[in-house]
Design an enzyme around this catalytic site. Structure first.
Site, PDB file in Angstrom:
ATOM      1  N   LEU A  16       0.814  -1.218   0.000  1.00 30.95           N
ATOM      2  CA  LEU A  16       0.000   0.000   0.000  1.00 30.95           C
ATOM      3  C   LEU A  16       0.845   1.265   0.000  1.00 30.95           C
ATOM      4  O   LEU A  16       0.365   2.342  -0.373  1.00 30.95           O
ATOM      5  CB  LEU A  16      -0.916   0.047   1.226  1.00 30.95           C
ATOM      6  CG  LEU A  16      -2.272  -0.627   1.147  1.00 30.95           C
ATOM      7  CD1 LEU A  16      -3.099  -0.275   2.379  1.00 30.95           C
ATOM      8  CD2 LEU A  16      -3.034  -0.234  -0.110  1.00 30.95           C
ATOM      9  N   SER A  17       2.086   1.180   0.406  1.00 33.21           N
ATOM     10  CA  SER A  17       2.930   2.355   0.580  1.00 33.21           C
ATOM     11  C   SER A  17       3.667   2.699  -0.715  1.00 33.21           C
ATOM     12  O   SER A  17       4.499   1.917  -1.182  1.00 33.21           O
ATOM     13  CB  SER A  17       3.951   2.108   1.692  1.00 33.21           C
ATOM     14  OG  SER A  17       5.001   3.045   1.637  1.00 33.21           O
ATOM     15  N   PRO A  18       3.422   3.882  -1.301  1.00 35.56           N
ATOM     16  CA  PRO A  18       4.101   4.226  -2.557  1.00 35.56           C
ATOM     17  C   PRO A  18       5.604   4.404  -2.395  1.00 35.56           C
ATOM     18  O   PRO A  18       6.378   3.998  -3.271  1.00 35.56           O
ATOM     19  CB  PRO A  18       3.419   5.530  -2.994  1.00 35.56           C
ATOM     20  CG  PRO A  18       2.815   6.094  -1.760  1.00 35.56           C
ATOM     21  CD  PRO A  18       2.445   4.921  -0.907  1.00 35.56           C
ATOM     22  N   THR A  20       7.432   2.826  -0.461  1.00 35.93           N
ATOM     23  CA  THR A  20       7.993   1.488  -0.329  1.00 35.93           C
ATOM     24  C   THR A  20       8.352   0.908  -1.686  1.00 35.93           C
ATOM     25  O   THR A  20       9.344   0.177  -1.818  1.00 35.93           O
ATOM     26  CB  THR A  20       6.998   0.571   0.405  1.00 35.93           C
ATOM     27  OG1 THR A  20       6.816   1.071   1.724  1.00 35.93           O
ATOM     28  CG2 THR A  20       7.504  -0.860   0.490  1.00 35.93           C
TER      29      THR A  20
END
Length: 227
Positions: A16-18, A20
């Protein structure tokens, strides 16, 4: 002379983390350059945020505005084909990532040779093609693009509600919290017998220094994420 001992680097993450995605791609490139064993550790970001009493930067208006500009600049620098989804709030706060995290965990438990490419395909679905990662058909599509045989993908998908898979994801999330995690990615480099925790996509050069490795920049010539 004996070869230097390879260092273990654990990459704790949620798709979900961009930010990341940027760190993930760069670390996957550097595993070909550095004397490290990169271990991908899918975790549940909502559990991290709750356990660390943190809140997503997108919920802070000034940070949300900055993030959009920042990610566009980083996309060019890292050569990762990032595009913000049409409804980021729905993706991050309504749909979430629990099924994707469990699917990645099932793959990690049974056939981890597919874990890197499945992770990449899930990132591409969210942050390039603006596609779902919550429905079974979506996960099967990502698995197919990752090269997982259909029968195997179906079998793995059928296990995502099994207690063993749930427990493994919960355990990995807790392990990250025990290392001091408060978001994604959390990278733990094991140096001289001690775990050193780094957060985010902008501490990789510092990690290289502590690992005793050379930082070569984004290594865009080794990019694997394809548009």
């Amino acid at each position: 002379m004996a070869a230097p001992t390879r260092k273990s680097v654990e990459f704790f993450y949620d798709v979900l983390s961009p930010y990341t995605w940027l760190a993930f791609e760069v670390m996957c490139r550097y595993q070909q350059k550095w004397n490290i064993d990169l271990k991908l550790r899918p975790f549940f970001l909502s559990g991290i945020m709750q356990g660390a009493d943190n809140r997503p930067p997108g919920m802070v208006p000034a940070k949300a505005t900055y993030m959009g500009k920042d990610l566009r600049r980083l996309t060019d620098m890292y050569k990762v084909p990032f595009k913000m989804p049409s409804n980021p709030a729905e993706v991050m706060f309504i749909k979430g990532s629990i099924n994707a995290g469990r699917f990645l965990t099932a793959v990690d438990m049974n056939c981890d040779q597919y874990l890197e490419e499945l992770t990449r395909q899930l990132f591409l679905r969210i942050y390039y093609r603006d596609e779902d990662i919550t429905e079974p058909a979506s996960l099967m599509s990502a698995a197919a693009k990752a090269g997982i045989p259909e029968d195997l993908a179906k079998q793995l998908l059928s296990t995502i509600k099994d207690q063993a898979v749930k427990d493994r994801l919960r355990q990995t999330t807790q392990t990250a919290l025990d290392h001091g995690a408060f978001g994604s990615p959390t990278i733990v480099a094991h140096i001289d017998g001690k775990p050193q925790m780094f957060f985010g996509s902008d501490r990789l050069e510092l990690m290289a220094h502590m690992l005793g490795e050379k930082w070569h920049g984004p290594l865009t010539e080794l990019a694997k994420a394809k548009m």
